[in-house]
Scaffold this motif. Structure first.
Motif, mmCIF file in Angstrom:
data_model
loop_
_atom_site.group_PDB
_atom_site.id
_atom_site.type_symbol
_atom_site.label_atom_id
_atom_site.label_comp_id
_atom_site.label_asym_id
_atom_site.label_seq_id
_atom_site.Cartn_x
_atom_site.Cartn_y
_atom_site.Cartn_z
ATOM 1 N N TYR A 153 -61.235 -7.662 34.882
ATOM 2 C CA TYR A 153 -60.008 -7.954 34.133
ATOM 3 C C TYR A 153 -60.257 -7.617 32.664
ATOM 4 C CZ TYR A 153 -57.995 -10.640 38.021
ATOM 5 O OH TYR A 153 -57.458 -11.029 39.237
ATOM 6 N N PRO A 154 -59.499 -6.698 32.088
ATOM 7 C CA PRO A 154 -59.701 -6.331 30.686
ATOM 8 C C PRO A 154 -59.632 -7.555 29.769
ATOM 9 C CG PRO A 154 -58.144 -4.847 31.714
ATOM 10 C CD PRO A 154 -58.384 -5.965 32.690
ATOM 11 N N LYS A 155 -60.518 -7.573 28.797
ATOM 12 C CA LYS A 155 -60.591 -8.702 27.864
ATOM 13 C C LYS A 155 -59.784 -8.450 26.597
ATOM 14 C CE LYS A 155 -63.738 -10.840 30.340
ATOM 15 N NZ LYS A 155 -63.350 -10.341 31.633
ATOM 16 N N LYS A 156 -59.625 -7.167 26.239
ATOM 17 C CA LYS A 156 -58.897 -6.859 25.015
ATOM 18 C C LYS A 156 -58.081 -5.596 25.203
ATOM 19 C CE LYS A 156 -63.148 -4.899 23.261
ATOM 20 N NZ LYS A 156 -64.194 -4.959 22.297
ATOM 21 N N SER A 157 -57.171 -5.382 24.319
ATOM 22 C CA SER A 157 -56.291 -4.223 24.373
ATOM 23 C C SER A 157 -57.092 -2.927 24.389
ATOM 24 C CB SER A 157 -55.359 -4.246 23.157
ATOM 25 O OG SER A 157 -54.497 -3.137 23.191
ATOM 26 N N GLU A 197 -58.891 -1.801 26.914
ATOM 27 C CA GLU A 197 -59.841 -1.787 28.026
ATOM 28 C C GLU A 197 -59.101 -1.472 29.321
ATOM 29 O OE1 GLU A 197 -63.615 -4.599 27.132
ATOM 30 O OE2 GLU A 197 -61.879 -5.624 27.955
#
Length: 108
Positions: free
Chosen positions: A77-81, A83
């Protein structure tokens, strides 16, 4: 009781082969083993768009606890914009198959 013995020939086209179910499953696993999917791959596999996938597969708590790599799952799951999502293909394919009735049947 009477018995009839029959010798039957069935032609198999040259571009086809007959394999056992076990061998077929092994071939499928080999094809997906070590392969990672992007969100686009998941969209193509499910026939659904990103927002629907997030709402119905990735973020419902009962699925996220299975899927999230931080909880031992196989989805990053991407952690920041910026990714990208990453899915372990063989595990995601199995999850979609095994949970089809929950994902598409509306029972959660």
């Amino acid at each position: 009781m009477q018995q009839l013995n029959v010798n039957l020939s069935i032609p198999i086209p040259a571009d086809h082969v007959v394999v056992s179910k076990v061998e077929l499953e092994d071939l499928r696993k080999q094809k997906l083993s070590g392969v990672y999917w992007t969100m686009k791959d998941v969209e193509e596999r499910t026939g659904k768009k990103f927002e629907w996938i997030k709402e119905n597969i990735l973020y419902p708590p009962h699925f996220k606890k299975i899927l999230d790599v931080e909880q031992g799952g196989f989805v990053y799951y991407p952690k920041k914009s910026g990714e990208k999502w990453s899915f372990l293909a063989i595990e995601m394919a199995r999850f979609l198959d095994e949970n089809f009735h929950l994902i598409f049947g509306g029972r959660k």
